[in-house]
Design a protein around this motif. Structure first.
Motif, PDB file in Angstrom:
ATOM      1  N   HIS A  46       3.450   5.076   7.764  1.00 59.37           N
ATOM      2  CA  HIS A  46       3.470   6.281   8.568  1.00 59.37           C
ATOM      3  C   HIS A  46       3.258   7.610   7.859  1.00 59.37           C
ATOM      4  CE1 HIS A  46       7.312   6.128   6.791  1.00 59.37           C
ATOM      5  NE2 HIS A  46       7.523   7.232   7.126  1.00 59.37           N
ATOM      6  N   LYS A  47       3.334   7.416   6.573  1.00 67.07           N
ATOM      7  CA  LYS A  47       3.413   8.715   5.768  1.00 67.07           C
ATOM      8  C   LYS A  47       1.677   8.671   5.270  1.00 67.07           C
ATOM      9  CE  LYS A  47       7.494   8.636   3.238  1.00 67.07           C
ATOM     10  NZ  LYS A  47       8.364   8.849   2.036  1.00 67.07           N
ATOM     11  N   ILE A  48       0.830   7.786   5.315  1.00 66.78           N
ATOM     12  CA  ILE A  48      -0.344   7.512   4.641  1.00 66.78           C
ATOM     13  C   ILE A  48      -1.468   7.993   5.559  1.00 66.78           C
ATOM     14  CG2 ILE A  48      -1.639   6.286   2.934  1.00 66.78           C
ATOM     15  CD1 ILE A  48       0.966   4.862   2.090  1.00 66.78           C
ATOM     16  N   GLY A  49      -2.341   8.812   5.256  1.00 68.73           N
ATOM     17  CA  GLY A  49      -3.559   8.862   6.447  1.00 68.73           C
ATOM     18  C   GLY A  49      -4.380   8.089   6.204  1.00 68.73           C
ATOM     19  N   ASP A  50      -5.526   7.684   7.257  1.00 67.82           N
ATOM     20  CA  ASP A  50      -6.314   6.752   7.289  1.00 67.82           C
ATOM     21  C   ASP A  50      -7.590   6.815   6.118  1.00 67.82           C
ATOM     22  OD1 ASP A  50      -7.742   4.506   8.991  1.00 67.82           O
ATOM     23  OD2 ASP A  50      -9.348   5.813   7.946  1.00 67.82           O
ATOM     24  N   ARG A  51      -7.601   5.840   5.148  1.00 68.67           N
ATOM     25  CA  ARG A  51      -8.329   6.151   3.949  1.00 68.67           C
ATOM     26  C   ARG A  51      -9.926   6.200   4.268  1.00 68.67           C
ATOM     27  NH1 ARG A  51      -4.244   3.934   5.460  1.00 68.67           N
ATOM     28  NH2 ARG A  51      -4.936   1.982   5.205  1.00 68.67           N
ATOM     29  N   SER A  52     -10.331   5.612   5.233  1.00 68.00           N
ATOM     30  CA  SER A  52     -11.969   5.563   5.662  1.00 68.00           C
ATOM     31  C   SER A  52     -11.886   6.992   6.492  1.00 68.00           C
ATOM     32  CB  SER A  52     -12.376   4.592   6.622  1.00 68.00           C
ATOM     33  OG  SER A  52     -12.284   3.287   6.061  1.00 68.00           O
ATOM     34  N   ALA A  53     -10.998   7.409   7.207  1.00 69.81           N
ATOM     35  CA  ALA A  53     -11.393   8.614   7.821  1.00 69.81           C
ATOM     36  C   ALA A  53     -11.370   9.691   6.967  1.00 69.81           C
ATOM     37  CB  ALA A  53     -10.258   8.849   8.694  1.00 69.81           C
ATOM     38  N   TYR A  54     -10.587   9.739   5.758  1.00 65.67           N
ATOM     39  CA  TYR A  54     -10.751  10.745   4.522  1.00 65.67           C
ATOM     40  C   TYR A  54     -12.029  10.707   3.966  1.00 65.67           C
ATOM     41  CZ  TYR A  54     -10.066  13.392   0.503  1.00 65.67           C
ATOM     42  OH  TYR A  54     -10.267  14.728  -0.424  1.00 65.67           O
ATOM     43  N   VAL A  55     -12.616   9.614   3.518  1.00 65.98           N
ATOM     44  CA  VAL A  55     -13.759   9.416   2.905  1.00 65.98           C
ATOM     45  C   VAL A  55     -14.956  10.018   3.537  1.00 65.98           C
ATOM     46  CG1 VAL A  55     -15.285   7.472   2.206  1.00 65.98           C
ATOM     47  CG2 VAL A  55     -13.188   7.472   1.357  1.00 65.98           C
ATOM     48  N   PHE A  56     -14.877   9.755   5.191  1.00 62.77           N
ATOM     49  CA  PHE A  56     -15.937  10.171   5.996  1.00 62.77           C
ATOM     50  C   PHE A  56     -15.706  11.498   6.402  1.00 62.77           C
ATOM     51  CE2 PHE A  56     -16.514   5.292   7.315  1.00 62.77           C
ATOM     52  CZ  PHE A  56     -17.658   5.326   6.499  1.00 62.77           C
ATOM     53  N   GLY A  57     -14.763  12.311   5.860  1.00 63.42           N
ATOM     54  CA  GLY A  57     -14.756  13.530   6.260  1.00 63.42           C
ATOM     55  C   GLY A  57     -13.847  13.788   7.725  1.00 63.42           C
ATOM     56  N   GLU A  58     -13.286  12.869   8.163  1.00 59.51           N
ATOM     57  CA  GLU A  58     -12.969  13.064   9.458  1.00 59.51           C
ATOM     58  C   GLU A  58     -11.476  13.579   9.235  1.00 59.51           C
ATOM     59  OE1 GLU A  58     -12.900   9.294  10.997  1.00 59.51           O
ATOM     60  OE2 GLU A  58     -15.227   9.120  10.837  1.00 59.51           O
ATOM     61  N   ILE A  59     -10.910  13.497   8.243  1.00 60.08           N
ATOM     62  CA  ILE A  59      -9.538  14.162   8.183  1.00 60.08           C
ATOM     63  C   ILE A  59      -9.454  14.917   6.500  1.00 60.08           C
ATOM     64  CG2 ILE A  59      -8.072  12.630   9.445  1.00 60.08           C
ATOM     65  CD1 ILE A  59      -7.060  11.398   6.948  1.00 60.08           C
ATOM     66  N   THR A  60      -8.722  16.028   6.534  1.00 58.75           N
ATOM     67  CA  THR A  60      -8.769  16.604   5.199  1.00 58.75           C
ATOM     68  C   THR A  60      -7.892  16.432   4.092  1.00 58.75           C
ATOM     69  OG1 THR A  60      -7.643  18.547   6.121  1.00 58.75           O
ATOM     70  CG2 THR A  60     -10.064  18.532   6.493  1.00 58.75           C
ATOM     71  N   LYS A  61      -6.689  15.846   4.663  1.00 58.29           N
ATOM     72  CA  LYS A  61      -5.539  15.506   3.695  1.00 58.29           C
ATOM     73  C   LYS A  61      -5.815  14.393   3.031  1.00 58.29           C
ATOM     74  CE  LYS A  61      -0.606  15.013   4.121  1.00 58.29           C
ATOM     75  NZ  LYS A  61       0.515  15.010   5.065  1.00 58.29           N
ATOM     76  N   GLU A  93     -12.283   9.712  -5.031  1.00 60.82           N
ATOM     77  CA  GLU A  93     -11.253  10.958  -4.696  1.00 60.82           C
ATOM     78  C   GLU A  93      -9.920  10.664  -4.410  1.00 60.82           C
ATOM     79  OE1 GLU A  93     -13.164  13.955  -1.723  1.00 60.82           O
ATOM     80  OE2 GLU A  93     -14.089  12.043  -1.305  1.00 60.82           O
ATOM     81  N   ILE A  94      -9.775   9.419  -3.656  1.00 60.51           N
ATOM     82  CA  ILE A  94      -8.395   9.227  -3.415  1.00 60.51           C
ATOM     83  C   ILE A  94      -7.446   8.591  -4.524  1.00 60.51           C
ATOM     84  CG2 ILE A  94      -6.863   7.667  -2.129  1.00 60.51           C
ATOM     85  CD1 ILE A  94      -9.202   7.672  -0.013  1.00 60.51           C
ATOM     86  N   PHE A  95      -7.985   7.521  -5.349  1.00 64.97           N
ATOM     87  CA  PHE A  95      -7.622   7.187  -6.608  1.00 64.97           C
ATOM     88  C   PHE A  95      -7.379   8.119  -7.633  1.00 64.97           C
ATOM     89  CE2 PHE A  95      -6.814   4.246  -9.919  1.00 64.97           C
ATOM     90  CZ  PHE A  95      -6.015   3.085  -9.477  1.00 64.97           C
ATOM     91  N   ASN A  96      -8.043   8.857  -7.940  1.00 63.26           N
ATOM     92  CA  ASN A  96      -8.056  10.152  -8.841  1.00 63.26           C
ATOM     93  C   ASN A  96      -6.879  10.995  -8.474  1.00 63.26           C
ATOM     94  OD1 ASN A  96     -10.112   8.879 -10.168  1.00 63.26           O
ATOM     95  ND2 ASN A  96     -11.800  10.430  -9.734  1.00 63.26           N
ATOM     96  N   ALA A  97      -6.845  11.296  -7.357  1.00 66.10           N
ATOM     97  CA  ALA A  97      -5.578  12.220  -6.737  1.00 66.10           C
ATOM     98  C   ALA A  97      -4.361  11.607  -7.015  1.00 66.10           C
ATOM     99  CB  ALA A  97      -5.830  12.514  -5.260  1.00 66.10           C
ATOM    100  N   LEU A  98      -4.626  10.321  -6.702  1.00 65.94           N
ATOM    101  CA  LEU A  98      -3.116   9.359  -7.091  1.00 65.94           C
ATOM    102  C   LEU A  98      -2.809   9.533  -8.488  1.00 65.94           C
ATOM    103  CD1 LEU A  98      -1.318   6.953  -6.322  1.00 65.94           C
ATOM    104  CD2 LEU A  98      -3.193   5.585  -6.582  1.00 65.94           C
ATOM    105  N   THR A  99      -3.813   9.239  -9.340  1.00 67.63           N
ATOM    106  CA  THR A  99      -3.427   8.922 -10.739  1.00 67.63           C
ATOM    107  C   THR A  99      -3.011  10.359 -11.532  1.00 67.63           C
ATOM    108  OG1 THR A  99      -5.723   8.807 -11.354  1.00 67.63           O
ATOM    109  CG2 THR A  99      -4.571   6.713 -11.303  1.00 67.63           C
ATOM    110  N   SER A 100      -3.745  11.368 -10.980  1.00 71.00           N
ATOM    111  CA  SER A 100      -3.358  12.769 -11.698  1.00 71.00           C
ATOM    112  C   SER A 100      -2.196  12.980 -11.131  1.00 71.00           C
ATOM    113  CB  SER A 100      -4.573  13.658 -11.285  1.00 71.00           C
ATOM    114  OG  SER A 100      -4.625  13.963 -10.090  1.00 71.00           O
ATOM    115  N   SER A 101      -1.601  12.757 -10.028  1.00 69.45           N
ATOM    116  CA  SER A 101      -0.264  13.295  -9.683  1.00 69.45           C
ATOM    117  C   SER A 101       0.773  12.464  -9.996  1.00 69.45           C
ATOM    118  CB  SER A 101      -0.299  13.588  -8.047  1.00 69.45           C
ATOM    119  OG  SER A 101      -0.580  12.403  -7.302  1.00 69.45           O
TER     120      SER A 101
END
Lengths: 250, 250
Positions: A46-61, A93-101
């Motif tokens: 419930h906490k984690i947005g759709d990864r494909s939707a983010y990659v395709f620019g459909e969600i911004t978070k 984009e996702i994995f780098n955000a993860l490791t940097s935080s």
């Protein structure tokens, strides 16, 4: 001394988390319950947005930040090595955000795709032509393609047409797709995955990566084709990095 | 508001923890990953002594205290309702040690066996003759037998001979038993479980509880017998007690 606890960041989807945990159990040398490795699985879908939707620019978070918060909770349980059974979560984009935080957190997240390539090289030495099937987001980003190339091997990619209308549809079609019907998988979805594997072989693939956790549900084995399951590769890597003496032989 | 996290105290054995988690997913009304309920599964097999060995006096350390320490960790993650997918862990000596050492902890442990009876009464109203198959420790302690009686129903028990040499052996035999070979279950183990179910039916059972997590692996369905799976009952109870609006219809 207690063995280190293996962490699984699950929920992407929930079944994929269980599938990775099952493979950790299957790849562990253990004859009794007490010989199995400690494992903590947090399935916080419930906490984690759709990864494909983010990659395709459909969600911004960026879902990488929510994944990092789960990793931080695992670290609080004493977990030092964890894995994420979701290919799309390994988009840079996702994995780098993860490791940097996670810079200030004492936990290592193993990389599903890099571990799949490492497993391929160890388990299948001499094989150079690697077919790569996946969801459309992973295909378009070329995650497996570039990882195979970086390893000095040759990726064999299905056409965009097949990636979208055969593989992706077999996974996502709302009536017959594997996400909608997985127990059992429909004959139609199974046939589509088989045909995509055969296409890779016709193009010269000596082994085929099933780079989406749904694909091995449709085709767990083929008598005449070597299939590579990234979840199995990640499971083995988690054991190798936490309790190598417990890793079952290949 | 975030949905409450469901807790699973796993590792008894490790597969049974995953099986319960899979049933929570299957019994949840959800069309997308994000609609699934948060779940934390701690599979700390190495900490928890063998439940049957304790019941039979072969070890002296009560595993209830180790199970309680896992429950405390779950409570620290915010879990308020948890389940234990292990029938033997519900032996009164073990379960009472567990609950008494959790008196100061804000977590409720649902009772696998009581939830199985409650599920039977809700899902199968009018059925009164209930067959009870289990491992030998659960059989000898009469855990299902007394729970069925307390509910005003009639337990149909296999003979001690069948409980030991058919059911228990189908689960534990080192060469063909379900614990040794579960994927797939051997034809011999499957036949033994089927014959024990048929014996209960011949004795008048209208439904049969498969009171050991291994038994449904051997016989998931029978066309002409109603089987009751305690893990499914516990999965539904966990959803009912944490997010009742997400419970799938029976």
């Amino acid at each position: 001394m207690e063995p280190p606890t293996i962490g699984i960041i699950g929920g992407m989807g929930p079944q994929a988390g269980l599938d990775l945990a099952a493979k950790v159990i299957a790849e562990t040398n253990a004859a009794r319950d007490q010989e199995h490795l400690p494992m903590a699985l947090l399935s916080y879908s419930h906490k984690i947005g759709d990864r494909s939707a983010y990659v395709f620019g459909e969600i911004t978070k960026n879902p990488g930040f929510a994944i990092a918060s789960v990793a931080r909770t695992l670290a609080g349980l004493g977990v030092r090595v964890a894995g994420i059974p979701c290919n799309s979560a390994h988009a840079p984009e996702i994995f780098n955000a993860l490791t940097s935080s996670l810079k200030d957190v004492n936990i290592r997240i193993l990389h599903l795709i890099q571990e799949t390539i490492r497993y391929t090289q160890e388990a299948l030495p001499g094989i150079t032509q690697i077919g790569c099937l996946s969801t459309l987001s992973v295909h378009r980003l070329g995650l497996y393609q570039s990882a195979v190339e970086r390893a000095g091997l040759t990726p064999i990619m299905p056409s965009n047409e097949i990636a979208e209308h055969v593989v992706h549809r077999a996974i996502f079609d709302p009536t017959f797709g594997i996400k909608a019907k997985s127990a059992p998988v429909t004959p139609q979805a199974r046939e589509m995955v088989l045909s995509a594997v055969r296409t890779c072989c016709d193009l010269g693939a000596e082994a085929v990566i099933l780079g989406c956790t749904e694909l091995p549900l449709a085709v767990p084995h083929m008598p005449d084709v070597t299939l590579i399951d990234p979840a199995r590769a990640l499971a083995r890597a988690l054991i190798r990095e936490s309790s190598p003496q417990k890793l079952a032989p290949l």
